[in-house]
Design a protein around this motif. Structure first.
Motif, PDB file in Angstrom:
ATOM      1  N   GLU A   1       0.860  -1.247  -0.317  1.00 43.61           N
ATOM      2  CA  GLU A   1       0.033  -0.054   0.160  1.00 43.61           C
ATOM      3  C   GLU A   1       0.569   1.275  -0.111  1.00 43.61           C
ATOM      4  O   GLU A   1       0.532   2.305  -0.585  1.00 43.61           O
ATOM      5  CB  GLU A   1      -1.003   0.033   1.270  1.00 43.61           C
ATOM      6  N   LYS A   2       2.196   1.314   0.466  1.00 43.19           N
ATOM      7  CA  LYS A   2       3.046   2.379   0.987  1.00 43.19           C
ATOM      8  C   LYS A   2       3.612   2.967  -0.822  1.00 43.19           C
ATOM      9  O   LYS A   2       3.589   4.568  -1.251  1.00 43.19           O
ATOM     10  CB  LYS A   2       3.688   2.161   1.497  1.00 43.19           C
ATOM     11  N   VAL A   3       3.655   1.599  -1.750  1.00 45.15           N
ATOM     12  CA  VAL A   3       4.213   2.188  -2.743  1.00 45.15           C
ATOM     13  C   VAL A   3       3.255   2.264  -3.475  1.00 45.15           C
ATOM     14  O   VAL A   3       3.040   3.304  -4.645  1.00 45.15           O
ATOM     15  CB  VAL A   3       4.796   0.791  -3.250  1.00 45.15           C
ATOM     16  N   ALA A   4       2.087   1.494  -3.681  1.00 48.09           N
ATOM     17  CA  ALA A   4       1.003   1.754  -4.669  1.00 48.09           C
ATOM     18  C   ALA A   4       0.349   3.003  -4.323  1.00 48.09           C
ATOM     19  O   ALA A   4       0.111   3.763  -5.685  1.00 48.09           O
ATOM     20  CB  ALA A   4      -0.170   0.975  -4.216  1.00 48.09           C
ATOM     21  N   GLY A   5       0.670   3.767  -3.832  1.00 47.62           N
ATOM     22  CA  GLY A   5       0.069   4.970  -3.326  1.00 47.62           C
ATOM     23  C   GLY A   5       1.214   6.073  -3.869  1.00 47.62           C
ATOM     24  O   GLY A   5       0.302   7.243  -3.984  1.00 47.62           O
ATOM     25  N   LYS A   6       2.325   5.621  -4.735  1.00 49.77           N
ATOM     26  CA  LYS A   6       3.318   7.039  -4.690  1.00 49.77           C
ATOM     27  C   LYS A   6       3.502   6.426  -5.718  1.00 49.77           C
ATOM     28  O   LYS A   6       4.379   7.563  -6.884  1.00 49.77           O
ATOM     29  CB  LYS A   6       4.614   6.584  -4.148  1.00 49.77           C
ATOM     30  N   ILE A   7       3.182   5.219  -6.475  1.00 46.72           N
ATOM     31  CA  ILE A   7       3.326   4.780  -8.065  1.00 46.72           C
ATOM     32  C   ILE A   7       2.272   5.652  -8.589  1.00 46.72           C
ATOM     33  O   ILE A   7       0.801   5.861  -8.862  1.00 46.72           O
ATOM     34  CB  ILE A   7       3.631   3.912  -8.512  1.00 46.72           C
ATOM     35  N   ASP A   8       2.840   6.707 -10.296  1.00 47.76           N
ATOM     36  CA  ASP A   8       1.649   6.804 -11.047  1.00 47.76           C
ATOM     37  C   ASP A   8       1.185   6.362 -11.667  1.00 47.76           C
ATOM     38  O   ASP A   8       2.004   4.371 -11.856  1.00 47.76           O
ATOM     39  CB  ASP A   8       2.882   7.882 -12.100  1.00 47.76           C
ATOM     40  N   ILE A   9       0.067   5.922 -12.257  1.00 51.33           N
ATOM     41  CA  ILE A   9      -1.244   4.966 -12.190  1.00 51.33           C
ATOM     42  C   ILE A   9      -0.298   4.012 -13.516  1.00 51.33           C
ATOM     43  O   ILE A   9      -0.568   3.029 -13.974  1.00 51.33           O
ATOM     44  CB  ILE A   9      -2.642   5.645 -12.767  1.00 51.33           C
TER      45      ILE A   9
ATOM     46  N   LYS B   1       1.891  -0.104 -16.661  1.00 51.45           N
ATOM     47  CA  LYS B   1       3.513  -0.933 -17.205  1.00 51.45           C
ATOM     48  C   LYS B   1       4.156  -1.747 -16.827  1.00 51.45           C
ATOM     49  O   LYS B   1       4.697  -2.650 -17.035  1.00 51.45           O
ATOM     50  CB  LYS B   1       4.219   0.270 -17.644  1.00 51.45           C
ATOM     51  N   LEU B   2       4.301  -1.356 -15.679  1.00 57.77           N
ATOM     52  CA  LEU B   2       5.128  -2.661 -13.856  1.00 57.77           C
ATOM     53  C   LEU B   2       3.728  -3.780 -14.640  1.00 57.77           C
ATOM     54  O   LEU B   2       4.763  -4.782 -14.531  1.00 57.77           O
ATOM     55  CB  LEU B   2       5.057  -2.106 -13.349  1.00 57.77           C
ATOM     56  N   GLU B   3       2.679  -3.392 -14.182  1.00 57.70           N
ATOM     57  CA  GLU B   3       1.819  -5.253 -14.112  1.00 57.70           C
ATOM     58  C   GLU B   3       2.169  -6.091 -15.372  1.00 57.70           C
ATOM     59  O   GLU B   3       2.172  -7.359 -15.328  1.00 57.70           O
ATOM     60  CB  GLU B   3       0.515  -5.011 -13.584  1.00 57.70           C
ATOM     61  N   ASP B   4       2.519  -5.324 -16.396  1.00 64.26           N
ATOM     62  CA  ASP B   4       1.982  -5.787 -17.524  1.00 64.26           C
ATOM     63  C   ASP B   4       3.179  -6.185 -17.644  1.00 64.26           C
ATOM     64  O   ASP B   4       3.529  -7.817 -18.403  1.00 64.26           O
ATOM     65  CB  ASP B   4       2.013  -4.461 -19.319  1.00 64.26           C
TER      66      ASP B   4
ATOM     67  N   PRO C   1      13.633   2.568 -14.308  1.00 65.47           N
ATOM     68  CA  PRO C   1      13.448   3.800 -14.552  1.00 65.47           C
ATOM     69  C   PRO C   1      12.370   4.268 -14.052  1.00 65.47           C
ATOM     70  O   PRO C   1      12.115   5.029 -13.270  1.00 65.47           O
ATOM     71  CB  PRO C   1      12.787   3.950 -15.934  1.00 65.47           C
ATOM     72  N   ILE C   2      11.221   2.965 -14.124  1.00 64.33           N
ATOM     73  CA  ILE C   2       9.923   3.569 -12.762  1.00 64.33           C
ATOM     74  C   ILE C   2      10.202   3.670 -11.625  1.00 64.33           C
ATOM     75  O   ILE C   2      10.215   4.371 -11.003  1.00 64.33           O
ATOM     76  CB  ILE C   2       9.142   2.244 -13.100  1.00 64.33           C
ATOM     77  N   MET C   3      11.153   2.669 -11.196  1.00 60.51           N
ATOM     78  CA  MET C   3      11.066   2.412  -9.009  1.00 60.51           C
ATOM     79  C   MET C   3      12.556   3.010  -9.189  1.00 60.51           C
ATOM     80  O   MET C   3      12.088   3.926  -8.083  1.00 60.51           O
ATOM     81  CB  MET C   3      11.417   0.952  -9.759  1.00 60.51           C
TER      82      MET C   3
END
Length: 95
Positions: A39-47, A52-55, A88-90
């Motif tokens: 949850e801490k990460v999910a709230g900070k990352i752009d949708i 992209k990461l999930e894919d 790059p996303i991380m």
């Protein structure tokens, strides 16, 4: 006997390296998936970045399931490709 032992040792090392490369890719994919579910990460990352990461995670896991006997180089190439998208996303997230 010694020649046979050397032959099998080389084969065993090759198999061990292949398994190590597979485990590295699998670990990277599942660790990243678990990080995204935090949850801490999910709230900070752009949708869009999250999608992209999930894919790419889903693609890697599916590829692993369908390529159980790939060679070491294939696993390494797949991980490199995966990291080129994910890192790059991380870095944006933690940087």
């Amino acid at each position: 006997m010694v020649a046979d032992a050397e032959k099998y040792r080389a084969e065993d090392e090759k198999v061990a390296q292949r398994i190590q490369a597979r485990n590295a890719l699998e670990s990277y994919a599942y660790n990243l998936r678990n990080t995204l579910q935090d949850e801490k990460v999910a709230g900070k990352i752009d949708i869009d970045d999250k999608r992209k990461l999930e894919d790419v995670i889903k693609e890697a896991i599916t590829w692993l399931e369908n390529n159980q006997e790939a060679v070491k180089e294939e696993y390494e190439q797949k991980q490199k490709s995966f990291e080129e998208t994910a890192n790059p996303i991380m870095m944006k997230l933690y940087g």
